[in-house]
Design an enzyme around this catalytic site. Structure first.
Site, PDB file in Angstrom:
ATOM      1  N   SER A   1       8.786   0.073   2.588  1.00  0.00           N
ATOM      2  CA  SER A   1       8.978   0.019   4.039  1.00  0.00           C
ATOM      3  C   SER A   1      10.210   0.823   4.462  1.00  0.00           C
ATOM      4  O   SER A   1      10.237   1.399   5.536  1.00  0.00           O
ATOM      5  CB  SER A   1       9.092  -1.432   4.510  1.00  0.00           C
ATOM      6  OG  SER A   1      10.169  -2.078   3.872  1.00  0.00           O
TER       7      SER A   1
ATOM      8  N   GLU B   1      -0.110  -9.720   1.874  1.00  0.00           N
ATOM      9  CA  GLU B   1       0.591  -9.152   3.030  1.00  0.00           C
ATOM     10  C   GLU B   1       0.912  -7.670   2.830  1.00  0.00           C
ATOM     11  O   GLU B   1       0.694  -6.852   3.716  1.00  0.00           O
ATOM     12  CB  GLU B   1       1.909  -9.897   3.283  1.00  0.00           C
ATOM     13  CG  GLU B   1       1.753 -11.301   3.805  1.00  0.00           C
ATOM     14  CD  GLU B   1       3.085 -12.060   3.884  1.00  0.00           C
ATOM     15  OE1 GLU B   1       4.155 -11.449   3.649  1.00  0.00           O
ATOM     16  OE2 GLU B   1       3.052 -13.268   4.171  1.00  0.00           O
TER      17      GLU B   1
END
Length: 178
Positions: A40, A69
């Site tokens: 990320s 997730e």
């Protein structure tokens, strides 16, 4: 101990280490291809899916939740590879094997942050992780060495500044056998 982050609660063990869980997600039982996800923070880099444990959450439950997730996969949770301690980042990560049975088309992190996923041969995964996440590359070394004692007690890999793992038997889970 717990600390609140904007969208999650961080949990820490008695030594002040962040409690984390992750999975080496394999395409099949042959464990020849592993799924990595884009970071990320650095979208051009690859990482092993995993993250922080929630309060009262067991490591195996956290590992399954995190890979769903972050990687958008579901599967059969297998053996515990080990618990990896990163002294520089002050976290301890329980790493499991997961055999992927379902790949979701859209998943939480793909929708929210544009995270990508890709299958890698083991040697290629080690190579891409070595540059950006060398501690995660050691997960595969532990997997290949079968870092379990004969009674199934996970070994703890402590990763120090030189990034070479030191394995110790996790004494807290060793029963006194006589």
């Amino acid at each position: 101990m717990m600390k609140l982050k904007s969208n999650q609660t961080r949990t820490y063990d008695g030594d002040g280490y962040k409690k984390r869980a992750a999975c080496l997600c394999f395409r099949s039982e042959t464990e020849e291809e592993v799924l990595l996800v884009s970071s990320s923070r650095h979208p051009d880099k690859w990482i092993v899916p995993g993250g922080g444990m929630e309060p009262e959450e067991e490591p195996n439950v956290a590992a399954v939740r995190e890979v769903c997730e972050e990687a958008g996969v579901k599967g059969t949770l297998g053996r515990l590879v080990g618990m990896f301690e990163n002294q520089d980042r002050k976290h301890r990560t329980y790493v499991y094997v997961l055999i992927v049975k379902e790949v979701l088309e859209d998943w939480e992190d793909s929708v929210n942050i544009g995270r990508k996923r890709e299958w890698f041969k083991i040697d290629d995964a080690i190579q891409v992780l070595q540059c950006h996440k060398p501690v995660q590359a050691t997960y595969f070394k532990a997997l290949q060495e079968g870092c379990l004692t004969s009674n199934g007690t996970p070994l703890v890999a402590t990763i120090g500044g030189d990034l070479s793992p030191t394995y110790n038997i996790n004494q807290s889970s060793v029963s006194d056998i006589r």
